[in-house]
Write an enzyme that holds these catalytic residues in place. Sequence first.
Site, short mmCIF file in Angstrom:
data_model
loop_
_atom_site.label_atom_id
_atom_site.label_comp_id
_atom_site.label_asym_id
_atom_site.label_seq_id
_atom_site.Cartn_x
_atom_site.Cartn_y
_atom_site.Cartn_z
N GLY A 175 0.81 -1.21 0.00
CA GLY A 175 0.00 0.00 0.00
C GLY A 175 0.85 1.26 0.00
O GLY A 175 0.57 2.21 0.73
N ALA A 176 1.89 1.27 -0.85
CA ALA A 176 2.92 2.31 -0.72
C ALA A 176 2.92 3.36 -1.83
O ALA A 176 3.86 4.14 -1.92
CB ALA A 176 4.29 1.65 -0.66
N ASN A 177 1.88 3.40 -2.65
CA ASN A 177 1.91 4.35 -3.76
C ASN A 177 1.44 5.76 -3.38
O ASN A 177 1.50 6.68 -4.18
CB ASN A 177 1.10 3.83 -4.95
N ILE A 179 0.99 7.71 3.75
CA ILE A 179 1.99 7.27 4.72
C ILE A 179 2.91 6.22 4.11
O ILE A 179 4.12 6.22 4.37
CB ILE A 179 1.31 6.73 6.00
N GLY A 180 2.38 5.32 3.30
CA GLY A 180 3.21 4.30 2.67
C GLY A 180 4.26 4.90 1.77
O GLY A 180 5.44 4.50 1.80
N SER A 206 -3.61 0.73 14.28
CA SER A 206 -4.29 1.96 14.67
C SER A 206 -4.47 1.97 16.18
O SER A 206 -4.64 0.91 16.79
CB SER A 206 -5.66 2.05 14.00
N TYR A 216 -13.56 -1.89 11.52
CA TYR A 216 -12.18 -1.41 11.52
C TYR A 216 -11.51 -1.67 12.86
O TYR A 216 -10.39 -2.18 12.92
CB TYR A 216 -12.15 0.09 11.19
#
Length: 245
Positions: A8-10, A13-14, A140, A163
């Site tokens: 999830g780095a695109n 925070i990623g 979280s 969540y």
Amino acid sequence: MKTVLITGANKSIGLETARQLLQQGYYVYLGCRDLQKGQQAVGQLQSEGLDQVEPIEIDADQTESIKAARRLLGGKTKVLDVLINNAGIAGSFPQTALATDGTVFKQVFETNFFGVIAVTQAFMNLLKQSPEPRIVNVTSGLGSLTLQDDPAWKYYQVKPAAYVASKAALNAYTIVLAYDLRDTPFKVNAVDPGYTATDFNNHSGPGTVPDAAARVVKAALLGSDGPTGQFFSDDNAPETGVSPW
């Protein structure tokens, strides 16, 4: 050169975590569900002079995607030093314990919990080749059962059911994974990046993306004398940096 895979780095925070680790001299495999978006993110980093980075297509919800990513990465490196399980979703809102459909729970758990397990297991043999392997599970503060049960907690009224449950489950998995790897060089920790202004929460959080990413990076860079099996949260525990589970 040490290597790191971030899911999830695109963006957000990623992406900032990737930027900061590149600045630390790591080679970054930028995990993303959409390869085109990953390539765009890589282009952005390269324009900043950070060129030891490439995109890896990986969807933590899809077993075949994880297997394909593992094959691809295995053809590029025999050692993975750091795995950062950053990919996560909030699910549709509102979320209450009684009214939220079970399909929402399943969807959120698929990414936030089962996806982390699948990715971790898939890349474990590459991590074991590292002399100082690190696993960082981005969680979280809402996943703290202790704080969720404390009426004095500042976020006590914030209880998105699916969540919260998914992050509490992720925290439990982190504890067990760290225990299973306790007699090895692994450091396995959960990190709460804090309530950060991102697309994830419509930019409602007071924290900044660079500060949030720095918390993740800190866990990724732990030395051999660093802790394992911890729940780091500067937001929930500013004095100690360690949140109650």
